[in-house]
Motif scaffolding. Structure first.
Motif, PDB file in Angstrom:
ATOM      1  N   UNK A 179       0.820  -1.219   0.000  1.00 46.67           N
ATOM      2  CA  UNK A 179       0.000   0.000   0.000  1.00 46.67           C
ATOM      3  C   UNK A 179       0.850   1.263   0.000  1.00 46.67           C
ATOM      4  N   UNK A 180       2.015   1.199   0.618  1.00 47.16           N
ATOM      5  CA  UNK A 180       2.893   2.371   0.713  1.00 47.16           C
ATOM      6  C   UNK A 180       3.802   2.529  -0.495  1.00 47.16           C
ATOM      7  N   UNK A 181       3.681   1.636  -1.491  1.00 48.37           N
ATOM      8  CA  UNK A 181       4.500   1.753  -2.690  1.00 48.37           C
ATOM      9  C   UNK A 181       5.828   1.035  -2.607  1.00 48.37           C
ATOM     10  N   UNK A 182       5.948   0.063  -1.700  1.00 46.15           N
ATOM     11  CA  UNK A 182       7.182  -0.717  -1.527  1.00 46.15           C
ATOM     12  C   UNK A 182       8.417   0.170  -1.338  1.00 46.15           C
ATOM     13  N   UNK A 183       8.389   1.036  -0.302  1.00 44.27           N
ATOM     14  CA  UNK A 183       9.549   1.903  -0.062  1.00 44.27           C
ATOM     15  C   UNK A 183      10.733   1.134   0.502  1.00 44.27           C
ATOM     16  N   UNK A 184      11.939   1.560   0.175  1.00 39.69           N
ATOM     17  CA  UNK A 184      13.129   0.912   0.704  1.00 39.69           C
ATOM     18  C   UNK A 184      13.218   1.125   2.215  1.00 39.69           C
ATOM     19  N   UNK A 185      13.509   0.073   2.986  1.00 42.89           N
ATOM     20  CA  UNK A 185      13.750   0.260   4.423  1.00 42.89           C
ATOM     21  C   UNK A 185      15.097   0.924   4.656  1.00 42.89           C
ATOM     22  N   UNK A 186      15.167   1.768   5.680  1.00 42.57           N
ATOM     23  CA  UNK A 186      16.426   2.437   6.006  1.00 42.57           C
ATOM     24  C   UNK A 186      17.014   1.934   7.325  1.00 42.57           C
ATOM     25  N   UNK A 187      16.179   1.835   8.370  1.00 39.10           N
ATOM     26  CA  UNK A 187      16.639   1.268   9.637  1.00 39.10           C
ATOM     27  C   UNK A 187      15.542   0.394  10.230  1.00 39.10           C
ATOM     28  N   UNK A 188      15.969  -0.585  11.020  1.00 35.37           N
ATOM     29  CA  UNK A 188      15.034  -1.507  11.667  1.00 35.37           C
ATOM     30  C   UNK A 188      15.522  -1.773  13.087  1.00 35.37           C
ATOM     31  N   UNK A 189      14.601  -1.639  14.039  1.00 37.10           N
ATOM     32  CA  UNK A 189      14.893  -1.994  15.423  1.00 37.10           C
ATOM     33  C   UNK A 189      13.765  -2.879  15.923  1.00 37.10           C
ATOM     34  N   UNK A 190      14.111  -4.044  16.452  1.00 34.07           N
ATOM     35  CA  UNK A 190      13.064  -4.964  16.863  1.00 34.07           C
ATOM     36  C   UNK A 190      13.470  -5.837  18.025  1.00 34.07           C
ATOM     37  N   UNK A 191      12.461  -6.441  18.642  1.00 37.60           N
ATOM     38  CA  UNK A 191      12.701  -7.390  19.716  1.00 37.60           C
ATOM     39  C   UNK A 191      11.667  -8.500  19.613  1.00 37.60           C
ATOM     40  N   UNK A 192      12.136  -9.730  19.657  1.00 42.77           N
ATOM     41  CA  UNK A 192      11.236 -10.871  19.646  1.00 42.77           C
ATOM     42  C   UNK A 192      11.343 -11.609  20.983  1.00 42.77           C
ATOM     43  N   UNK A 193      10.258 -12.302  21.335  1.00 43.07           N
ATOM     44  CA  UNK A 193      10.199 -13.028  22.594  1.00 43.07           C
ATOM     45  C   UNK A 193       9.643 -14.431  22.355  1.00 43.07           C
ATOM     46  N   UNK A 194      10.192 -15.388  23.085  1.00 42.81           N
ATOM     47  CA  UNK A 194       9.682 -16.762  23.062  1.00 42.81           C
ATOM     48  C   UNK A 194       9.331 -17.124  24.502  1.00 42.81           C
ATOM     49  N   UNK A 195       8.055 -16.971  24.858  1.00 42.06           N
ATOM     50  CA  UNK A 195       7.663 -17.065  26.258  1.00 42.06           C
ATOM     51  C   UNK A 195       6.562 -18.092  26.544  1.00 42.06           C
ATOM     52  N   UNK A 196       5.421 -17.956  25.864  1.00 35.60           N
ATOM     53  CA  UNK A 196       4.238 -18.689  26.321  1.00 35.60           C
ATOM     54  C   UNK A 196       4.145 -20.114  25.796  1.00 35.60           C
ATOM     55  N   UNK A 197       4.928 -20.439  24.776  1.00 35.57           N
ATOM     56  CA  UNK A 197       4.847 -21.787  24.227  1.00 35.57           C
ATOM     57  C   UNK A 197       5.943 -22.727  24.685  1.00 35.57           C
ATOM     58  N   UNK A 198       6.865 -22.230  25.492  1.00 37.33           N
ATOM     59  CA  UNK A 198       8.032 -23.050  25.856  1.00 37.33           C
ATOM     60  C   UNK A 198       7.658 -24.282  26.684  1.00 37.33           C
ATOM     61  N   UNK A 199       6.693 -24.112  27.564  1.00 40.88           N
ATOM     62  CA  UNK A 199       6.217 -25.244  28.372  1.00 40.88           C
ATOM     63  C   UNK A 199       5.046 -25.882  27.617  1.00 40.88           C
TER      64      UNK A 199
END
Length: 358
Positions: free
Chosen positions: A192-212
């Motif tokens: 929808x945004x016209x496939x703009x080039x990414x410039x920077x990315x900051x992220x955090x993922x978590x693996x919590x509720x499925x471990x048990x």
């Protein structure tokens, strides 16, 4: 005009719910093979649909000069190798999302597509969705003004699929909630945004509720039941900030969370108007005019986006047209997803400007 001869590789849920019915509904297509490493699933497809032959090894398709194209509906770890083999054998390819487990695998697929000249489309089906295309046209026509930010939410209470199986094994799937659900949401935004080039990315993922696995509480499960002896080493929650040459994008996504409210929507924020799209459903436009705050929910006929995708694939085989789902466009989504995972692992922002790879 002769029919396009198709092979279905992988006869699981997405093949039976989407690809196979869409090919059967198109008079220009003929399915010759149903292929699955579990031959009983391929044989079931032959019986159910009354056509084709059941095989276990996709390499039998490579040597069949009658086959024009394949749909790859396998687990993610097979996407790159099967797509590359099929392209090199002269077959056009529609590969289910995500393109591959990693950006590097997707790049190799793109490289082989360029070398062979055969079509490689990815199953980012939202690019064929009626409502999504209306929103894209509104943005292009300036009805939102400057699109400066997009907020993405794909959060569910308890929706980890196939716990302990392929979906939750990183070596097979490449990741969890981000690569499974997030690929659809992020790709929709990019489109929808016209496939703009990414410039920077900051992220955090978590693996919590499925471990048990044994004590994971849920009401229903896609691709279930859980395998208590299986693996869970993927993300069930992700948050990210993506800067692009167009709007900034924020993401909050969860397969599972301790909030019992499902929130599946995308907010497109412009300086003249904004849109909230309820994922897979209607959207509402918000604006102000003549001293009044306005909102409206457009009414339109929603066509089957899977049928649109398959019809488009079959048509571009004959016309050579480059569809919005072509690997050259969709690879940006793979690039962003890989950067989110890398940012989370390294604990720092990933900059494509510094790397000189915009």
């Amino acid at each position: 005009m002769s029919k396009t001869i198709i092979a279905i590789i992988g006869c699981g849920t997405i093949a039976n719910n989407a690809h196979i019915p869409a090919y059967l509904a198109n008079p220009d297509a003929e399915i010759k093979y149903f292929c699955d490493i579990r031959k009983d699933r391929a044989e079931k497809a032959v019986d159910q649909y009354g056509c084709g032959a059941a095989i276990e090894d996709y390499r039998l398709i490579l040597d069949d000069l009658d086959v024009d194209a394949v749909s790859i509906c396998t687990p993610n770890n097979c996407h790159a190798s099967i797509a590359i083999d099929c392209l090199r054998a002269g077959k056009h390819v529609l590969c289910e999302k995500p393109a591959a487990r990693t950006y590097e695998e997707a790049l190799e697929m793109q490289k082989v597509q360029h070398a062979t000249g055969k079509i490689l489309n990815i199953g980012v089906v939202n690019r064929f969705n009626t409502g999504v295309n209306i929103i894209k046209k509104m943005i292009e026509d300036g009805e939102l003004g400057e699109l400066y930010h997009v907020y993405v939410s794909f959060r569910a209470h308890r929706s980890i699929p196939g716990l302990g199986g392929d979906f939750t094994t990183k070596a097979v799937a490449g990741g969890g909630a981000l690569i499974d659900w997030g690929v659809h949401f992020l790709d929709l935004v990019m489109y929808c945004a016209g496939d703009p080039d990414p410039t920077t990315v900051s992220g955090q993922t978590y693996s919590k509720l499925g471990k048990d696995i044994e004590n994971y509480t849920y009401l229903n499960m896609w691709a279930g039941p859980p395998d208590s002896t299986g693996t869970y080493d993927v993300d069930d929650y992700v948050t990210a900030l993506i800067r692009t040459a167009g709007p900034s994008i924020t993401v909050n996504g969860a397969w599972a969370q301790n909030i019992g409210v499902e929130e599946m929507y995308i907010d497109f924020l412009g300086d003249k108007a904004g849109i909230r799209l309820q994922y897979g459903a209607e959207f509402t436009i918000y604006s102000a005019k003549h001293g009044a705050l306005l909102d409206s929910t457009p009414k339109f006929t929603q066509t089957n986006h899977f049928q649109n995708e398959i019809d488009g694939f079959l048509a571009c085989i004959k016309s050579g047209e480059k569809l919005p789902s072509h690997i050259d466009t969709v690879i940006l989504t793979s690039k962003i997803i890989q950067a989110i995972y890398r940012s989370s692992e390294q604990g720092e922002e990933v900059s494509f400007i510094k790397q000189g790879v915009m």
